[in-house]
Design a protein around this motif. Structure first.
Motif, mmCIF file in Angstrom:
data_model
loop_
_atom_site.group_PDB
_atom_site.id
_atom_site.type_symbol
_atom_site.label_atom_id
_atom_site.label_comp_id
_atom_site.label_asym_id
_atom_site.label_seq_id
_atom_site.Cartn_x
_atom_site.Cartn_y
_atom_site.Cartn_z
ATOM 1 N N ALA A 497 -0.280 40.773 -31.125
ATOM 2 C CA ALA A 497 0.256 39.341 -31.268
ATOM 3 C C ALA A 497 1.386 39.058 -30.275
ATOM 4 N N ASP A 498 2.058 40.092 -29.938
ATOM 5 C CA ASP A 498 3.151 39.892 -28.774
ATOM 6 C C ASP A 498 2.726 39.496 -27.366
ATOM 7 N N ASP A 499 1.552 40.423 -26.980
ATOM 8 C CA ASP A 499 0.781 40.251 -25.733
ATOM 9 C C ASP A 499 0.169 38.969 -25.777
ATOM 10 N N PHE A 500 -0.499 38.563 -26.862
ATOM 11 C CA PHE A 500 -1.263 37.305 -27.193
ATOM 12 C C PHE A 500 -0.457 35.900 -27.031
ATOM 13 N N ILE A 501 0.731 35.980 -27.395
ATOM 14 C CA ILE A 501 1.852 34.899 -27.337
ATOM 15 C C ILE A 501 2.078 34.644 -25.801
ATOM 16 N N LYS A 502 2.361 35.895 -25.080
ATOM 17 C CA LYS A 502 2.744 35.787 -23.584
ATOM 18 C C LYS A 502 1.528 35.265 -22.886
ATOM 19 N N ILE A 503 0.400 35.534 -23.186
ATOM 20 C CA ILE A 503 -0.736 34.700 -22.296
ATOM 21 C C ILE A 503 -0.739 33.184 -22.794
ATOM 22 N N ALA A 504 -0.597 32.951 -24.218
ATOM 23 C CA ALA A 504 -0.707 31.665 -24.541
ATOM 24 C C ALA A 504 0.393 30.769 -24.035
ATOM 25 N N ALA A 505 1.786 31.349 -23.884
ATOM 26 C CA ALA A 505 2.917 30.422 -23.411
ATOM 27 C C ALA A 505 2.382 30.306 -21.829
ATOM 28 N N ARG A 506 1.821 31.246 -21.148
ATOM 29 C CA ARG A 506 1.675 31.020 -19.921
ATOM 30 C C ARG A 506 0.414 30.005 -19.437
ATOM 31 N N ILE A 507 -0.360 29.799 -20.331
ATOM 32 C CA ILE A 507 -1.659 28.997 -19.958
ATOM 33 C C ILE A 507 -1.483 27.735 -20.694
ATOM 34 N N THR A 508 -0.809 27.381 -21.644
ATOM 35 C CA THR A 508 -0.524 26.184 -22.648
ATOM 36 C C THR A 508 0.776 25.292 -22.278
ATOM 37 N N CYS A 509 1.739 26.295 -22.051
ATOM 38 C CA CYS A 509 3.037 25.570 -21.770
ATOM 39 C C CYS A 509 3.821 25.562 -20.706
ATOM 40 N N GLY A 510 3.164 26.270 -19.723
ATOM 41 C CA GLY A 510 3.559 26.371 -18.154
ATOM 42 C C GLY A 510 4.516 27.677 -18.338
ATOM 43 N N GLY A 511 4.405 28.575 -19.404
ATOM 44 C CA GLY A 511 5.314 29.682 -19.487
ATOM 45 C C GLY A 511 6.718 29.552 -20.061
ATOM 46 N N ARG A 512 6.877 28.110 -20.715
ATOM 47 C CA ARG A 512 8.124 27.821 -21.438
ATOM 48 C C ARG A 512 7.966 28.261 -22.803
ATOM 49 N N VAL A 513 8.781 29.186 -23.241
ATOM 50 C CA VAL A 513 8.759 29.800 -24.697
ATOM 51 C C VAL A 513 10.305 30.002 -25.090
ATOM 52 N N ALA A 514 10.466 29.781 -26.037
ATOM 53 C CA ALA A 514 11.835 30.133 -26.812
ATOM 54 C C ALA A 514 11.537 30.865 -28.174
ATOM 55 N N LYS A 587 6.495 18.274 -28.664
ATOM 56 C CA LYS A 587 6.759 19.047 -27.522
ATOM 57 C C LYS A 587 7.174 20.383 -27.824
ATOM 58 N N LEU A 588 7.936 20.643 -29.029
ATOM 59 C CA LEU A 588 8.237 22.027 -29.466
ATOM 60 C C LEU A 588 7.125 22.448 -30.391
ATOM 61 N N ARG A 589 6.373 23.465 -29.945
ATOM 62 C CA ARG A 589 5.408 23.784 -30.759
ATOM 63 C C ARG A 589 5.501 25.334 -31.273
ATOM 64 N N PRO A 590 5.796 25.176 -32.734
ATOM 65 C CA PRO A 590 6.221 26.469 -33.379
ATOM 66 C C PRO A 590 5.129 27.306 -33.701
ATOM 67 N N ALA A 591 5.382 28.671 -33.351
ATOM 68 C CA ALA A 591 4.346 29.611 -33.903
ATOM 69 C C ALA A 591 5.116 30.886 -34.602
ATOM 70 N N ILE A 592 4.302 31.300 -35.508
ATOM 71 C CA ILE A 592 5.007 32.541 -36.212
ATOM 72 C C ILE A 592 4.291 33.936 -36.048
ATOM 73 N N ILE A 593 5.070 34.628 -35.704
ATOM 74 C CA ILE A 593 4.633 36.155 -35.681
ATOM 75 C C ILE A 593 4.674 37.017 -36.689
ATOM 76 N N ALA A 594 3.770 37.232 -37.648
ATOM 77 C CA ALA A 594 4.023 38.214 -38.713
ATOM 78 C C ALA A 594 3.020 39.278 -38.662
ATOM 79 N N LEU A 595 3.575 40.588 -38.299
ATOM 80 C CA LEU A 595 3.060 41.875 -38.172
ATOM 81 C C LEU A 595 2.654 42.406 -39.447
ATOM 82 N N GLN A 596 3.390 41.912 -40.362
ATOM 83 C CA GLN A 596 3.340 42.491 -41.867
ATOM 84 C C GLN A 596 3.205 41.351 -42.809
ATOM 85 N N MET A 597 2.163 41.116 -43.346
ATOM 86 C CA MET A 597 2.166 39.789 -44.471
ATOM 87 C C MET A 597 2.304 40.431 -45.873
#
Length: 698
Positions: A497-514, A587-597
């Motif tokens: 999930a962590d690597d995936f979100i880095k790539i997603a921020a790069r190619i969908t929001c120009g690298g902008r991630v909070a 403009k602020l697109r939330p996403a949740i990373i849950a390694l353990q559900m």
């Protein structure tokens, strides 16, 4: 038609076909029931009317005479025999005959010659036939192969063919069938007489055999000549005009005709002594054999049906009497055999039942003893669990008391934070200036001409060429992007999930991630923007402040990780509502990373779609990751689709998916509109269908 045999009376009539026979038992598949119009109507589901297999059982002499494939009309009653093959027993079975109407044939005597000569020529085949003539009489006959490849009436039945008065109610009519397929059930009360339908050869043989069976018991003597025979006949009594009195004296052929006539036999039967003397004369006459052969030849050539009809009355009585006596004897023997068989079966069943009950009781006793030991051990274990549960319950109650207090405190803090958010909105410009002085946690180093705004088609092509994503990763990335554009809050699971979100921020929001890691200070949705206690804005709060202050700001991903570590996950659903309701301005697109559900997170995340990231990163391509992130062409911003894009097509597709509520339909439409620009149409529809199924209330 609602048919239930358990409520039918015994007078109801059914029609069925024999499917199997074993000894004195035969099973009939019930197919039709007689309705109020006198027609037999097919039963829609015979298994419901006649439980198990839709069959009824026939027993006794009727079952012995039934062959597989035979049809019968019958009534039914509940079966009382132990271990019967069916729950219903057949009573009053009636045999069916093929029905044929000959309006051009005057009577049975006219039809006899046609049927006995060549039945195939008049359209008949093997089986039982009920033939109606112009005088409304019906002859019931059976046709079978005589062993020479020809059809004929069996000799034992041809002697006495039953003749009935026609009864229209006895015609079997089936719903939906033509008259050509009708059948007839002879009514015993309508029988009026018997007719002799023997062939001429069989008829003459019967007469001769009857004469041979007569024995001499000391009759009167006399000259054994034909002339003497005629003298005895004349002296017996008066005969009808034109019969014996008109026979030419000593005319041998005429004498033989007179002997064969029914009138002479009637007179001879009146006097046993005279009959004995006549037979003695016939036996003693040396030329009688020749005369008999000549008479048989003459009868075969002239085919005198009138002679046959006159002799029928005398022979019929003897044959019917013998047949009835034999039938009664057969029925009595069959009944006795059936009664004895039933007694033997009941006795055997009683013995087996007693043995079975004893064995069953012994087995139950052994099982009870074993189960009693198991229950005793289980009871001890249960007591231990009960004590443990009581301890845990007490601890839970204490914890619940603390939680209630915390919730009260959280509500108070919520009011304070809402006031703080208003203050933060008013101070958005100062936050923005502070953000400029301090490096943004969600903005990459600025470069000229960046970020690049990519159309959905260009973006889809770049994802397809991405070396860091597997095939599953490319599909997951398209789904993730469609969810964020459509205003949904995706939940990322899996080790990548962590690597995936880095790539997603790069190619969908120009690298902008909070990014914000959840901790026990997060209770409500307001805690995502302002830290409890210090009152300082979080990374998400800074991003939200910039979006509020700058109307044309670029979108950013708001990533919240480890939601299970927060004091309460009640903030997740309000966050989803804010996103779907447009409070974050898209403009602020939330996403949740849950390694353990865990259970709490699973329940809180209901209504949010989960994207599995396991196996989405191409491990073999990790060495080229610096090249990917160093390539400025990969810094892209993916914008959402026009709200009116393909509205008719989207509405049609959503109708095919069939959501359960209006809200689900609107969410599905928004997702399908976004997904159809990032993936193939079929894949977009499939993804939308999975989304609606996943977020629907359970």
């Amino acid at each position: 038609m609602n048919i239930n045999v358990t409520t039918e009376t015994e007078s109801d009539e059914f029609l069925g076909r024999c499917t199997s026979r074993n000894g004195q038992s035969a099973l009939f598949a019930v197919t039709h029931k007689k309705n109020n119009n006198g027609e037999f109507e097919p039963i829609p589901d015979p298994r419901k009317v006649f439980p198990k297999k839709g069959e009824a059982e026939m027993i006794g002499i009727d079952a012995i005479n039934a062959n597989i494939g035979d049809e019968r009309i019958f009534n039914v009653r509940a079966h009382t025999q132990f271990r019967a093959q069916a729950e219903n027993k057949i009573v009053h079975p009636r045999q069916l005959a093929n029905y044929l109407y000959w309006p051009n044939v005057a009577d049975s005597a006219s039809a006899r010659k046609q049927i006995t000569h060549n039945p195939q020529a008049v359209g008949l085949h093997a089986g039982t036939w009920a033939i109606r003539f112009a005088d409304d009489e019906i002859a019931v006959i059976s046709l079978a192969d005589n062993g020479c490849g020809q059809l004929g009436i069996p000799p034992e039945e041809a002697v006495a063919v039953p003749i009935y008065q026609y009864d229209a109610a006895a015609v079997v009519k089936r719903v939906g069938e033509t008259d050509a397929g009708q059948q007839y059930v002879p009514v015993p009360e309508k029988q009026i007489r018997h007719a002799n339908w023997q062939t001429d050869k069989d008829y003459l043989t019967t007469i001769i055999q009857a004469a041979r069976r007569l024995e001499d018991d000391g009759g009167p003597g006399g000259k054994n000549t034909v002339a003497t025979l005629l003298e005895f006949v004349r002296s017996t009594g008066t005969t009808p005009a034109g019969s014996i009195s008109l026979i030419a004296p000593l005319d041998r052929l005429a004498a033989i005709d007179a002997i064969r006539s029914a009138e002479i036999f009637k007179l001879l039967e009146l006097d046993k002594k005279l009959l004995d003397h006549v037979i003695d004369i016939l036996k003693s006459d040396p030329k009688f054999q020749q005369l008999r052969e000549e008479a048989a030849k003459q009868l075969a050539e002239t085919e005198k049906p009138a002679i046959v009809e006159r002799i029928e009355a005398s022979i019929r009585t003897q044959i019917i009497g013998t047949a009835e006596a034999e039938a009664r004897k057969i029925i009595e023997n069959a009944k006795a055999t059936s009664d004895q068989f039933e007694k033997d079966m009941l006795a055997e069943v009683d013995v087996k039942t007693d043995t079975y009950e004893k064995e069953k009781l012994a087995l139950i006793a052994r099982q009870l003893s074993s189960e009693e030991k198991k229950y005793a051990a289980a009871l001890e274990e249960l007591k231990g669990h009960q004590e443990k549960a009581a301890t845990e319950l007490q601890a839970l109650e204490e914890r619940l008391g603390l939680t209630v207090g915390e919730l009260a405190t959280a509500e108070q803090k919520k009011s304070e934070i809402m006031a703080e958010i208003e203050r933060l909105s008013g101070a958005a410009n100062s936050l923005r200036r502070s953000a400029i002085a301090t490096p943004h946690p969600f903005r990459p180093a600025p470069k000229a001409g960046l970020p690049k705004r990519a159309s959905p088609r260009e973006w889809a092509d770049s994802v397809a060429a991405n070396p860091l994503l597997t095939c599953a990763g490319k599909e997951a990335m398209a789904r993730f992007a469609a969810l964020t554009i459509a205003g949904e809050v995706p939940v990322l699971t899996g080790a990548d999930a962590d690597d995936f979100i880095k790539i997603a921020a790069r190619i969908t929001c120009g690298g902008r991630v909070a990014a914000l890691a959840a901790d026990p200070t997060i209770i409500t949705v307001d805690d995502l923007w302002v830290r409890a206690g210090s009152g300082t804005p979080t990374a998400l709060g800074i991003a939200l402040g910039e979006i509020i202050a700058e109307e044309n700001s670029d979108p950013a991903l708001a990533v919240i990780s480890n939601p299970g570590r927060s004091a309460s996950t009640h903030w997740l659903q309000p966050l989803a509502q804010l996103t779907k309701g447009g409070a974050l301005k898209g403009k602020l697109r939330p996403a949740i990373i849950a390694l353990q559900m865990d259970t709490e997170v699973e329940e809180a995340a209901q209504g949010c779609f989960q994207v599995d990231t396991a196996g989405t990163i191409e491990k073999a391509s990790l060495p080229v990751a610096p090249l990917f992130f160093g390539d400025i062409s990969n810094i892209q911003i993916l914008t959402g689709p026009d709200a009116g894009l393909n509205a008719a097509d989207v509405a049609l597709a959503i109708t095919e998916i069939a959501p359960k509520s209006l809200a689900l339909g609107m969410r599905g439409a928004e997702l399908l509109s976004a997904a159809s620009l990032l993936m193939k149409e079929d894949d977009a529809k499939k993804f939308t269908k999975e989304f609606i199924a996943a977020v629907s209330p359970k």
